[in-house]
Design a protein around this motif. Structure first.
Motif: not given
Length: 216
Positions: A83, A126, A77
């Motif tokens: 993530g 995330d 990410n």
């Protein structure tokens, strides 16, 4: 190019260089790595802990099945690190957790969470989502119903969570988040693959320096 490379040799400066010559941060010196090893000892006794992190590069193919087992549900990410794309989310799940404290005058908190990743409550996990979930669990763990004096401590502890390890043995994945003590940036620098009972190994993956800022 996507995929992962074998971990660099500890203490070998040449091993800290990626395929394009850029510096690759060694996550094994960070508090979140030590927290990972503690968590594995508590929740996965008998599993062989990783000796280092295999390098993963963002770009085409990074989120596809690649070398050394890296791939879905993990993805890279950007500057936020790793993530997870999860197939489902569920409310009401109560994963196990262990809270650790570093320092006395200005303590920082770390938490190891073990349970189904669906408990995080979002299908895209995330760094921000994982830290938010960890801080909520920390508050709930330290808050004592009926004891108003426990509220300020639980709030301070939740805000002071800076390292998070999440282990999902059922699906064989884990994710580690940290807060940079200087910039306060939140990243997930480590993704984990957990082998089954027959294998009992754990593989860790770190993002190359051009994707996640190196910590000195």
């Amino acid at each position: 190019m996507g995929g992962a490379q074998e971990p660099s040799t500890n203490g070998d400066p040449a091993g800290a260089r990626g395929r394009r010559g850029e510096f690759v941060p060694d996550v094994t010196g960070r508090p979140v790595w030590r927290l990972l090893l503690r968590g594995l000892g508590v929740f996965l006794p008998g599993w062989q802990a990783p000796g280092g992190a295999m390098r993963v590069y963002a770009g085409p193919g990074a989120g596809l099945p690649g070398l050394n087992g890296f791939g879905p549900p993990a993805f890279v990410n950007g500057d936020a690190g790793f993530g997870l794309h999860l197939p489902a989310r569920r409310k009401g799940l109560e994963p196990d957790r262990e809270i650790y404290v570093r320092g006395r005058e200005d303590p920082s908190f770390g938490i190891v969470i073990a349970g189904p990743a669906a408990a995080i409550g979002t299908r895209i996990v995330d760094a921000d989502e994982l830290l938010r979930f960890a801080r909520r669990l920390t508050f709930e763990e330290l808050f004592v119903v009926g004891d108003a004096d426990s509220v300020p401590y639980a709030v301070r502890a939740a805000r002071a969570v800076e390292n998070v390890v999440f282990l999902d043995r059922g699906t064989g994945i884990g994710l580690c988040a940290e807060v940079d003590p200087e910039t306060r940036a939140i990243t997930c620098p480590v993704f984990v693959r957990i082998g089954g009972p027959a294998e009992r190994t754990v593989r860790a993956y770190g993002v190359a320096a051009h994707d996640v800022r190196s910590h000195n």
